[in-house]
Design an enzyme around this catalytic site. Structure first.
Site, PDB file in Angstrom:
ATOM      1  N   GLU A 154     -51.018   4.692  25.726  1.00  0.00           N
ATOM      2  CA  GLU A 154     -51.908   5.012  26.831  1.00  0.00           C
ATOM      3  C   GLU A 154     -51.262   6.031  27.749  1.00  0.00           C
ATOM      4  O   GLU A 154     -50.065   5.980  28.017  1.00  0.00           O
ATOM      5  CB  GLU A 154     -52.224   3.753  27.629  1.00  0.00           C
ATOM      6  N   CYS A 202     -42.859  -1.915  24.909  1.00  0.00           N
ATOM      7  CA  CYS A 202     -41.609  -1.848  25.682  1.00  0.00           C
ATOM      8  C   CYS A 202     -40.769  -3.084  25.393  1.00  0.00           C
ATOM      9  O   CYS A 202     -41.301  -4.187  25.313  1.00  0.00           O
ATOM     10  CB  CYS A 202     -41.927  -1.770  27.175  1.00  0.00           C
ATOM     11  N   CYS A 256     -50.047   2.173  36.583  1.00  0.00           N
ATOM     12  CA  CYS A 256     -48.766   2.360  35.913  1.00  0.00           C
ATOM     13  C   CYS A 256     -47.976   1.063  35.826  1.00  0.00           C
ATOM     14  O   CYS A 256     -47.992   0.253  36.725  1.00  0.00           O
ATOM     15  CB  CYS A 256     -47.952   3.401  36.658  1.00  0.00           C
ATOM     16  N   CYS A 288     -49.376  10.162  34.107  1.00  0.00           N
ATOM     17  CA  CYS A 288     -48.402   9.094  33.909  1.00  0.00           C
ATOM     18  C   CYS A 288     -48.245   8.910  32.399  1.00  0.00           C
ATOM     19  O   CYS A 288     -49.207   8.566  31.714  1.00  0.00           O
ATOM     20  CB  CYS A 288     -48.932   7.821  34.568  1.00  0.00           C
ATOM     21  N   CYS A 329     -45.395  -7.497  33.787  1.00  0.00           N
ATOM     22  CA  CYS A 329     -45.941  -6.311  33.129  1.00  0.00           C
ATOM     23  C   CYS A 329     -46.522  -6.657  31.762  1.00  0.00           C
ATOM     24  O   CYS A 329     -45.830  -7.215  30.906  1.00  0.00           O
ATOM     25  CB  CYS A 329     -44.836  -5.272  32.979  1.00  0.00           C
ATOM     26  N   CYS A 383     -40.436  -7.295  31.328  1.00  0.00           N
ATOM     27  CA  CYS A 383     -40.618  -7.650  32.739  1.00  0.00           C
ATOM     28  C   CYS A 383     -41.789  -8.636  32.834  1.00  0.00           C
ATOM     29  O   CYS A 383     -42.846  -8.406  32.229  1.00  0.00           O
ATOM     30  CB  CYS A 383     -40.899  -6.408  33.579  1.00  0.00           C
TER      31      CYS A 383
HETATM   32  S1  SF4 Z   1     -42.406  -2.655  33.862  1.00  0.00           S
HETATM   33 FE1  SF4 Z   1     -43.234  -2.904  31.769  1.00  0.00          FE
HETATM   34  S2  SF4 Z   1     -43.073  -0.874  30.849  1.00  0.00           S
HETATM   35 FE2  SF4 Z   1     -41.729  -0.881  32.671  1.00  0.00          FE
HETATM   36  S3  SF4 Z   1     -39.694  -1.515  31.889  1.00  0.00           S
HETATM   37 FE3  SF4 Z   1     -40.736  -3.408  32.527  1.00  0.00          FE
HETATM   38  S4  SF4 Z   1     -41.740  -4.180  30.640  1.00  0.00           S
HETATM   39 FE4  SF4 Z   1     -41.217  -2.016  30.304  1.00  0.00          FE
END
Ligand code: SF4
Length: 335
Positions: free
Chosen positions: A80, A101, A323, A94, A108, A105
């Site tokens: 995306e 990833c 984002c 962005c 996220c 986190c």
């Molecule tokens: S916020 Fe999401 S995209 Fe960014 S480093 Fe953490 S897990 Fe990865």
């Protein structure tokens, strides 16, 4: 779009051909090789055969001041990219640096997808080109690029830097380095390397917690790289570059947005060359968004502590394209 055969096709051609091609691709943002009349017809034909320029986007959603594109890569995986249109002709793209990833986190949705693979430099630039071509038709241009989409840029370091240099090339896309920002979850070695690149690209730290204990709970990267070690690397970055750091801080109700955290943040960031960007959290089934009152109270504590604060409106919220949460709510499938 796949220009991986470009180098091979241009081998044996005069040197200026490379420049003509780069200008056409990135400067003029051509969509078809037939548009490059400066190139011999035979070369255009070979390029059209081996280097398709069409960017396949599965789904493009427009919502107010944002557009989201789900770009389909050559191997069928999807990424995306989001265009955010600000007042005053500022158009920020962005970009993602990885498919998914690995950083996990807790707040996220992209982190929950895991990592499929890192993107090539061409695949990163392709996201910018996708929107640049659209904007060109509207007599506008991409003015800023932020690496705040899917992925941790510092663990795809070389490809991210190659993409940045392509975008920054005055004979190509010609985007000023100061208009490019890279956001990291905190990889000390990457930050140190970045400090020595000699580019005026902006650096942002996804801080999101004022101490290592809380940070470990919401950002597992902190269990490998302590907040202290990240701040040491950032201090080196500031010393070498004399550039400001943007500390991104997400406001999650009852987790990161209390007065205790605000006071701790003042203590952590006092004297730093930088500022805090408070980010509204888009509510998910895992955490709640902070309230306007709590955000205002938090901000006041920071300002009273002489910390510069900006508050980012969550662009793209209406299209689930804010984002760092690109895959939020409406779970996307990467393949
Ligand atoms: S916020 Fe999401 S995209 Fe960014 S480093 Fe953490 S897990 Fe990865």
């Amino acid at each position: 779009m796949n220009i991986s055969a470009l180098k091979e096709i241009l081998t044996g051609q005069p040197n200026y051909r490379q420049q003509q091609v780069e200008k056409a691709l990135y400067g003029d943002q051509i969509e078809d090789w037939s548009q490059v009349i400066a190139l011999p017809e035979e070369l255009r034909r070979r390029l059209a055969e081996a280097c398709p320029l069409e960017i396949r986007a599965d789904d493009t959603i427009s919502g107010g001041d944002s557009r989201k594109a789900l770009i389909v890569l050559e191997d069928g995986l999807k990424i995306e990219a989001v265009l955010m249109m600000h007042q005053g002709d500022r158009n920020t793209v962005c970009v993602s640096s990885q498919v998914g990833c690995p950083m996990k986190c807790a707040f996220c949705a992209t982190g929950r997808l895991g990592l499929k693979r890192s993107l090539t430099a061409d695949e990163i630039v392709e996201q910018v080109l996708y929107f640049a071509r659209q904007l060109k038709k509207e007599h506008k241009r991409v003015t800023n690029v932020v690496f705040m989409g899917m992925g941790e840029p510092m663990i795809n370091y070389d490809n991210v830097m190659t993409a940045i240099r392509t975008l920054n090339n005055p004979k190509g896309f010609n985007l000023g380095a100061r208009r490019i920002s890279v956001s990291t979850s905190g990889i000390p070695d990457g930050i140190r390397k970045f400090a020595r690149e000699g580019l005026e690209v902006n650096l942002a730290l996804s801080l999101h917690a004022p101490n290592n204990e809380l940070r470990c709970k919401i950002m597992p990267v902190s269990t490998h790289h302590s907040l202290e070690s990240v701040m040491e690397a950032l201090a080196e970055y500031v010393q070498l570059t004399n550039r400001k750091i943007m500390f991104e801080y997400i406001m999650i109700k009852g987790v990161t947005d209390g007065p205790e955290q605000a006071h701790e943040l003042v203590k952590l960031l006092s004297g730093w060359l930088g500022y805090v960007n408070l980010i509204n959290y888009n509510q998910t089934d895992v955490f709640e968004s902070s309230t306007r009152e709590r955000i205002e109270a938090f901000k006041k504590i920071l300002e009273d502590g002489h910390i510069t604060v900006v508050q980012r409106y969550t662009f793209g919220e209406d299209i689930d394209g804010a984002c760092g949460q690109l895959a939020a709510r409406k779970e996307i499938k990467l393949d």
